[in-house]
Design a protein around this motif. Structure first.
Motif, PDB file in Angstrom:
ATOM      1  N   THR A  31       0.890  -1.178  -0.058  1.00 52.65           N
ATOM      2  CA  THR A  31      -0.044  -0.035  -0.038  1.00 52.65           C
ATOM      3  C   THR A  31       0.973   1.331   0.021  1.00 52.65           C
ATOM      4  OG1 THR A  31      -0.194   0.061   2.401  1.00 52.65           O
ATOM      5  CG2 THR A  31      -1.923  -1.138   1.344  1.00 52.65           C
ATOM      6  N   PRO A  32       0.214   2.330  -0.461  1.00 51.49           N
ATOM      7  CA  PRO A  32       1.110   3.569  -0.498  1.00 51.49           C
ATOM      8  C   PRO A  32       1.342   4.006   0.866  1.00 51.49           C
ATOM      9  CG  PRO A  32      -0.908   3.793  -1.962  1.00 51.49           C
ATOM     10  CD  PRO A  32      -1.027   2.412  -1.078  1.00 51.49           C
ATOM     11  N   PRO A  33       2.403   4.853   0.977  1.00 52.82           N
ATOM     12  CA  PRO A  33       2.960   5.122   2.528  1.00 52.82           C
ATOM     13  C   PRO A  33       2.150   6.154   3.104  1.00 52.82           C
ATOM     14  CG  PRO A  33       4.182   6.356   0.709  1.00 52.82           C
ATOM     15  CD  PRO A  33       3.548   5.418  -0.095  1.00 52.82           C
ATOM     16  N   ALA A  34       2.385   6.338   4.296  1.00 50.40           N
ATOM     17  CA  ALA A  34       1.804   7.053   5.258  1.00 50.40           C
ATOM     18  C   ALA A  34       3.057   7.915   5.903  1.00 50.40           C
ATOM     19  CB  ALA A  34       1.093   6.615   6.234  1.00 50.40           C
ATOM     20  N   PHE A  35       3.103   9.150   6.141  1.00 54.97           N
ATOM     21  CA  PHE A  35       4.287   9.861   6.473  1.00 54.97           C
ATOM     22  C   PHE A  35       4.025  10.347   7.995  1.00 54.97           C
ATOM     23  CE2 PHE A  35       4.159  10.078   2.044  1.00 54.97           C
ATOM     24  CZ  PHE A  35       5.620   9.697   1.531  1.00 54.97           C
ATOM     25  N   ARG A  36       5.075  10.479   8.857  1.00 57.08           N
ATOM     26  CA  ARG A  36       5.192  11.092  10.363  1.00 57.08           C
ATOM     27  C   ARG A  36       5.571  12.378  10.108  1.00 57.08           C
ATOM     28  NH1 ARG A  36       7.181   5.434  11.302  1.00 57.08           N
ATOM     29  NH2 ARG A  36       5.513   4.075  11.788  1.00 57.08           N
ATOM     30  N   PRO A  37       4.678  13.502  10.371  1.00 52.43           N
ATOM     31  CA  PRO A  37       5.150  14.570  10.047  1.00 52.43           C
ATOM     32  C   PRO A  37       6.258  15.057  11.134  1.00 52.43           C
ATOM     33  CG  PRO A  37       2.836  14.641   9.918  1.00 52.43           C
ATOM     34  CD  PRO A  37       3.337  13.404  10.080  1.00 52.43           C
ATOM     35  N   TRP A  38       6.154  14.632  12.302  1.00 54.03           N
ATOM     36  CA  TRP A  38       7.077  14.955  13.246  1.00 54.03           C
ATOM     37  C   TRP A  38       8.366  14.286  13.387  1.00 54.03           C
ATOM     38  CZ3 TRP A  38       2.600  12.282  13.527  1.00 54.03           C
ATOM     39  CH2 TRP A  38       2.417  11.070  13.821  1.00 54.03           C
ATOM     40  N   GLU A  39       8.675  13.278  12.290  1.00 53.41           N
ATOM     41  CA  GLU A  39       9.938  12.573  12.207  1.00 53.41           C
ATOM     42  C   GLU A  39      10.553  13.284  10.884  1.00 53.41           C
ATOM     43  OE1 GLU A  39      11.684  10.695  14.050  1.00 53.41           O
ATOM     44  OE2 GLU A  39       9.993  10.115  15.263  1.00 53.41           O
ATOM     45  N   LEU A  40       9.799  14.092  10.202  1.00 48.65           N
ATOM     46  CA  LEU A  40      10.436  14.389   8.886  1.00 48.65           C
ATOM     47  C   LEU A  40      11.231  15.834   9.092  1.00 48.65           C
ATOM     48  CD1 LEU A  40       7.270  14.277   6.434  1.00 48.65           C
ATOM     49  CD2 LEU A  40       9.456  12.782   6.285  1.00 48.65           C
ATOM     50  N   THR A  41      12.546  15.738   8.568  1.00 52.68           N
ATOM     51  CA  THR A  41      13.380  16.935   8.398  1.00 52.68           C
ATOM     52  C   THR A  41      13.350  17.203   6.980  1.00 52.68           C
ATOM     53  OG1 THR A  41      15.357  15.540   8.334  1.00 52.68           O
ATOM     54  CG2 THR A  41      14.457  16.240  10.539  1.00 52.68           C
ATOM     55  N   VAL A  42      14.060  18.594   6.768  1.00 50.96           N
ATOM     56  CA  VAL A  42      14.269  18.610   5.557  1.00 50.96           C
ATOM     57  C   VAL A  42      15.029  17.711   4.783  1.00 50.96           C
ATOM     58  CG1 VAL A  42      15.289  20.512   3.764  1.00 50.96           C
ATOM     59  CG2 VAL A  42      13.701  21.044   5.927  1.00 50.96           C
ATOM     60  N   GLN A  43      16.261  17.379   5.393  1.00 51.19           N
ATOM     61  CA  GLN A  43      17.284  16.330   4.893  1.00 51.19           C
ATOM     62  C   GLN A  43      16.405  14.932   4.614  1.00 51.19           C
ATOM     63  OE1 GLN A  43      17.345  18.128   7.775  1.00 51.19           O
ATOM     64  NE2 GLN A  43      19.305  19.737   6.860  1.00 51.19           N
ATOM     65  N   VAL A  44      15.684  14.557   5.442  1.00 46.59           N
ATOM     66  CA  VAL A  44      14.997  13.224   5.248  1.00 46.59           C
ATOM     67  C   VAL A  44      14.100  13.369   4.006  1.00 46.59           C
ATOM     68  CG1 VAL A  44      13.027  11.704   6.205  1.00 46.59           C
ATOM     69  CG2 VAL A  44      15.262  12.631   7.580  1.00 46.59           C
ATOM     70  N   ALA A  45      13.243  14.454   4.019  1.00 49.41           N
ATOM     71  CA  ALA A  45      12.388  14.679   2.843  1.00 49.41           C
ATOM     72  C   ALA A  45      13.070  14.706   1.705  1.00 49.41           C
ATOM     73  CB  ALA A  45      11.601  16.086   3.098  1.00 49.41           C
ATOM     74  N   ASP A  46      14.276  15.139   1.705  1.00 47.03           N
ATOM     75  CA  ASP A  46      15.099  15.012   0.260  1.00 47.03           C
ATOM     76  C   ASP A  46      15.706  13.819  -0.121  1.00 47.03           C
ATOM     77  OD1 ASP A  46      14.534  17.787  -0.127  1.00 47.03           O
ATOM     78  OD2 ASP A  46      16.669  18.546   0.648  1.00 47.03           O
ATOM     79  N   GLN A  47      15.790  13.004   0.984  1.00 44.09           N
ATOM     80  CA  GLN A  47      16.304  11.576   0.703  1.00 44.09           C
ATOM     81  C   GLN A  47      15.154  10.718   0.164  1.00 44.09           C
ATOM     82  OE1 GLN A  47      17.659  10.297   4.507  1.00 44.09           O
ATOM     83  NE2 GLN A  47      19.475  11.642   4.689  1.00 44.09           N
ATOM     84  N   LEU A  48      13.964  11.073   0.757  1.00 37.73           N
ATOM     85  CA  LEU A  48      12.763  10.523   0.422  1.00 37.73           C
ATOM     86  C   LEU A  48      12.478  10.691  -1.161  1.00 37.73           C
ATOM     87  CD1 LEU A  48      10.440  10.703   3.333  1.00 37.73           C
ATOM     88  CD2 LEU A  48      11.786   8.843   2.773  1.00 37.73           C
ATOM     89  N   ILE A  49      12.646  12.147  -1.491  1.00 35.76           N
ATOM     90  CA  ILE A  49      12.607  12.422  -2.975  1.00 35.76           C
ATOM     91  C   ILE A  49      13.435  11.784  -3.874  1.00 35.76           C
ATOM     92  CG2 ILE A  49      12.600  14.292  -4.517  1.00 35.76           C
ATOM     93  CD1 ILE A  49      11.449  16.127  -1.979  1.00 35.76           C
ATOM     94  N   ALA A  50      14.752  11.698  -3.373  1.00 39.38           N
ATOM     95  CA  ALA A  50      15.770  11.011  -4.081  1.00 39.38           C
ATOM     96  C   ALA A  50      15.336   9.591  -4.561  1.00 39.38           C
ATOM     97  CB  ALA A  50      16.999  11.432  -3.550  1.00 39.38           C
ATOM     98  N   VAL A  51      15.022   9.013  -3.669  1.00 39.35           N
ATOM     99  CA  VAL A  51      14.813   7.367  -3.754  1.00 39.35           C
ATOM    100  C   VAL A  51      13.552   7.138  -4.601  1.00 39.35           C
ATOM    101  CG1 VAL A  51      16.159   6.723  -1.866  1.00 39.35           C
ATOM    102  CG2 VAL A  51      13.581   6.915  -1.544  1.00 39.35           C
ATOM    103  N   CYS A  52      12.520   8.059  -4.518  1.00 37.47           N
ATOM    104  CA  CYS A  52      11.141   7.643  -5.350  1.00 37.47           C
ATOM    105  C   CYS A  52      11.441   7.593  -6.721  1.00 37.47           C
ATOM    106  CB  CYS A  52      10.311   8.903  -4.964  1.00 37.47           C
ATOM    107  SG  CYS A  52       8.690   8.809  -5.557  1.00 37.47           S
ATOM    108  N   PRO A  53      10.927   6.601  -7.267  1.00 39.39           N
ATOM    109  CA  PRO A  53      11.369   6.347  -8.731  1.00 39.39           C
ATOM    110  C   PRO A  53      10.114   7.037  -9.610  1.00 39.39           C
ATOM    111  CG  PRO A  53      10.457   4.000  -7.682  1.00 39.39           C
ATOM    112  CD  PRO A  53      10.758   5.366  -6.549  1.00 39.39           C
ATOM    113  N   GLY A  54       9.040   7.035  -8.838  1.00 37.47           N
ATOM    114  CA  GLY A  54       7.673   7.701  -9.672  1.00 37.47           C
ATOM    115  C   GLY A  54       7.752   9.262  -9.842  1.00 37.47           C
ATOM    116  N   GLY A  55       8.287   9.832  -8.959  1.00 35.09           N
ATOM    117  CA  GLY A  55       8.320  11.294  -8.713  1.00 35.09           C
ATOM    118  C   GLY A  55       7.154  11.625  -8.219  1.00 35.09           C
ATOM    119  N   ALA A  56       6.669  10.777  -7.248  1.00 31.49           N
ATOM    120  CA  ALA A  56       5.404  10.952  -6.601  1.00 31.49           C
ATOM    121  C   ALA A  56       5.741  12.027  -5.179  1.00 31.49           C
ATOM    122  CB  ALA A  56       4.862  10.047  -5.861  1.00 31.49           C
TER     123      ALA A  56
END
Ligand code: SF4
Length: 112
Positions: A31-56
């Motif tokens: 199933t699609p992911p759910a994100f925990r906003p209180w665990e997200l930093t800008v750095q983590v968000a950028d890492q997630l963007i970098a590994v996402c193959p679908g541009g989601a």
């Protein structure tokens, strides 16, 4: 295969009872992911963007923008940051409004 064919003819039912009843096999679907906003930093968000193959995923300042319609539920983001991303368990995502599939997730953590 033959068994299912004979069973279908005998019972007159060849498909599951879904959507009238939940299909038990749905529990094992990715199933699609759910994100925990209180665990997200800008750095983590950028890492997630970098590994996402679908541009989601993309970032808009301190907001992670998630396009559910472009997500293939591959799980790479959850593998990259399991503390910040988990499986949503939700797969019934059909909508007639494309904009309903765009989620804006605030990035609440300053540093990790
Ligand atoms: S599950 Fe895959 S496609 Fe969906 S947001 Fe995560 S990395 Fe991108």
């Amino acid at each position: 295969m033959t068994l299912w064919f004979i069973r279908g003819i005998r019972r007159g039912v060849v498909t599951t009872r879904y959507p009238a009843r939940p299909d038990p096999s749905a529990a094992s679907l990715p199933t699609p992911p759910a994100f925990r906003p209180w665990e997200l930093t800008v750095q983590v968000a950028d890492q997630l963007i970098a590994v996402c193959p679908g541009g989601a995923l993309r970032r808009d300042g301190r907001v992670l923008v998630y396009d559910v319609g472009a997500c293939t539920a591959c799980g790479r983001c959850a593998a990259q940051a399991p503390h910040a991303v988990t499986a949503s368990g939700e797969f019934e995502l059909a909508t007639t409004d494309r904009s309903a599939l765009i989620k804006r997730i605030p990035i609440l953590r300053e540093t990790r």
